[in-house]
Design a protein around this motif. Structure first.
Motif, mmCIF file in Angstrom:
data_model
loop_
_atom_site.group_PDB
_atom_site.id
_atom_site.type_symbol
_atom_site.label_atom_id
_atom_site.label_comp_id
_atom_site.label_asym_id
_atom_site.label_seq_id
_atom_site.Cartn_x
_atom_site.Cartn_y
_atom_site.Cartn_z
ATOM 1 N N VAL A 1 -59.428 -4.396 1.861
ATOM 2 C CA VAL A 1 -59.371 -5.495 2.821
ATOM 3 C C VAL A 1 -57.935 -5.976 2.894
ATOM 4 O O VAL A 1 -57.376 -6.466 1.905
ATOM 5 C CB VAL A 1 -60.300 -6.643 2.405
ATOM 6 C CG1 VAL A 1 -60.295 -7.733 3.480
ATOM 7 C CG2 VAL A 1 -61.720 -6.130 2.184
ATOM 8 N N SER A 2 -57.339 -5.825 4.058
ATOM 9 C CA SER A 2 -55.948 -6.231 4.229
ATOM 10 C C SER A 2 -55.879 -7.703 4.635
ATOM 11 O O SER A 2 -56.757 -8.196 5.336
ATOM 12 C CB SER A 2 -55.274 -5.370 5.290
ATOM 13 O OG SER A 2 -55.911 -5.536 6.541
ATOM 14 N N PRO A 3 -54.827 -8.405 4.191
ATOM 15 C CA PRO A 3 -54.702 -9.836 4.513
ATOM 16 C C PRO A 3 -54.580 -10.079 6.012
ATOM 17 O O PRO A 3 -54.104 -9.216 6.740
ATOM 18 C CB PRO A 3 -53.430 -10.248 3.760
ATOM 19 C CG PRO A 3 -53.261 -9.222 2.704
ATOM 20 C CD PRO A 3 -53.799 -7.936 3.289
ATOM 21 N N GLY B 1 -69.170 5.360 4.130
ATOM 22 C CA GLY B 1 -68.699 4.080 4.639
ATOM 23 C C GLY B 1 -67.516 3.561 3.855
ATOM 24 O O GLY B 1 -66.959 4.245 3.003
ATOM 25 N N GLY B 2 -67.160 2.333 4.130
ATOM 26 C CA GLY B 2 -65.995 1.726 3.501
ATOM 27 C C GLY B 2 -64.757 1.981 4.322
ATOM 28 O O GLY B 2 -64.813 2.134 5.531
ATOM 29 N N GLY B 3 -63.612 2.022 3.657
ATOM 30 C CA GLY B 3 -62.347 2.238 4.347
ATOM 31 C C GLY B 3 -61.511 0.979 4.396
ATOM 32 O O GLY B 3 -61.670 0.073 3.587
ATOM 33 N N LEU B 4 -60.645 0.924 5.384
ATOM 34 C CA LEU B 4 -59.708 -0.196 5.525
ATOM 35 C C LEU B 4 -60.241 -1.184 6.550
ATOM 36 O O LEU B 4 -60.599 -0.794 7.670
ATOM 37 C CB LEU B 4 -58.346 0.327 5.958
ATOM 38 C CG LEU B 4 -57.256 -0.713 6.212
ATOM 39 C CD1 LEU B 4 -56.931 -1.474 4.934
ATOM 40 C CD2 LEU B 4 -56.009 -0.035 6.776
ATOM 41 N N SER C 1 -67.309 -11.198 6.618
ATOM 42 C CA SER C 1 -66.288 -12.186 6.231
ATOM 43 C C SER C 1 -65.498 -11.696 5.027
ATOM 44 O O SER C 1 -65.316 -12.424 4.044
ATOM 45 C CB SER C 1 -66.948 -13.544 5.926
ATOM 46 O OG SER C 1 -67.675 -14.010 7.038
ATOM 47 N N LEU C 2 -65.039 -10.481 5.112
ATOM 48 C CA LEU C 2 -64.380 -9.858 3.977
ATOM 49 C C LEU C 2 -63.074 -10.544 3.627
ATOM 50 O O LEU C 2 -62.352 -11.044 4.510
ATOM 51 C CB LEU C 2 -64.141 -8.375 4.261
ATOM 52 C CG LEU C 2 -65.412 -7.516 4.124
ATOM 53 C CD1 LEU C 2 -65.233 -6.185 4.828
ATOM 54 C CD2 LEU C 2 -65.746 -7.311 2.656
ATOM 55 N N ALA D 1 -59.036 -8.706 6.827
ATOM 56 C CA ALA D 1 -59.702 -9.900 6.305
ATOM 57 C C ALA D 1 -60.458 -10.591 7.436
ATOM 58 O O ALA D 1 -59.954 -10.701 8.557
ATOM 59 C CB ALA D 1 -58.681 -10.841 5.688
ATOM 60 N N GLY D 2 -61.679 -11.015 7.103
ATOM 61 C CA GLY D 2 -62.539 -11.634 8.104
ATOM 62 C C GLY D 2 -63.446 -10.664 8.815
ATOM 63 O O GLY D 2 -64.374 -11.074 9.513
ATOM 64 N N GLY D 3 -63.181 -9.380 8.626
ATOM 65 C CA GLY D 3 -63.969 -8.366 9.291
ATOM 66 C C GLY D 3 -65.198 -7.966 8.502
ATOM 67 O O GLY D 3 -65.536 -8.588 7.484
ATOM 68 N N SER D 4 -65.856 -6.925 8.994
ATOM 69 C CA SER D 4 -67.094 -6.452 8.376
ATOM 70 C C SER D 4 -67.068 -4.943 8.210
ATOM 71 O O SER D 4 -66.386 -4.244 8.967
ATOM 72 C CB SER D 4 -68.303 -6.821 9.250
ATOM 73 O OG SER D 4 -68.411 -8.212 9.415
#
Length: 114
Positions: A112-114, A8-11, A84-85, A14-17
């Motif tokens: 987490v990208s802006p 898991g993880g990755g890109l 809410s990343l 912001a605001g995502g999960s």
């Protein structure tokens, strides 16, 4: 010898999960304590969340209310659901578990990208 395998993880925006998971290979028993740490460049590795064999959880202040840790199966598979990343959640996430000693995974990158 226990090996912790992460996925898991990755890109993520912001605001995502996203969810990171970890399974213990070679464990003869359930770990007393498993969890996730995070390493951010330039900072010390910090606890994000942990969960005991009985299901008691502990979260970093920054993770409270946004991240949720769970265990399943025989108890040696854990997942960390991150919601809410924020860009400051970016880092390498390491799974750990306690058996005869502490074991660590290789780490999985969450960006987490802006």
């Amino acid at each position: 010898q226990v090996q912790l395998v992460e996925s898991g993880g990755g890109l993520v925006q912001a605001g995502g999960s996203t969810t990171v998971s970890c399974g213990a290979v070679g464990a003869a028993s359930s770990s007393d304590l498993m969890g996730w740490y995070r390493r951010v460049p330039g900072k010390r590795r910090e606890l994000v969340a942990s969960i005991t064999k009985s299901g008691e959880t502990n979260y970093a202040v920054s993770a409270e209310g946004r991240f949720f840790i769970s265990r399943r199966g025989l108890g040696n598979v854990i997942s960390l659901e991150m919601n809410s990343l924020k860009p400051e959640d970016t880092g390498v996430y390491y799974c750990y578990g306690q058996w005869d000693r502490d074991y660590w995974g290789q780490g999985t990158q969450v960006t987490v990208s802006p």
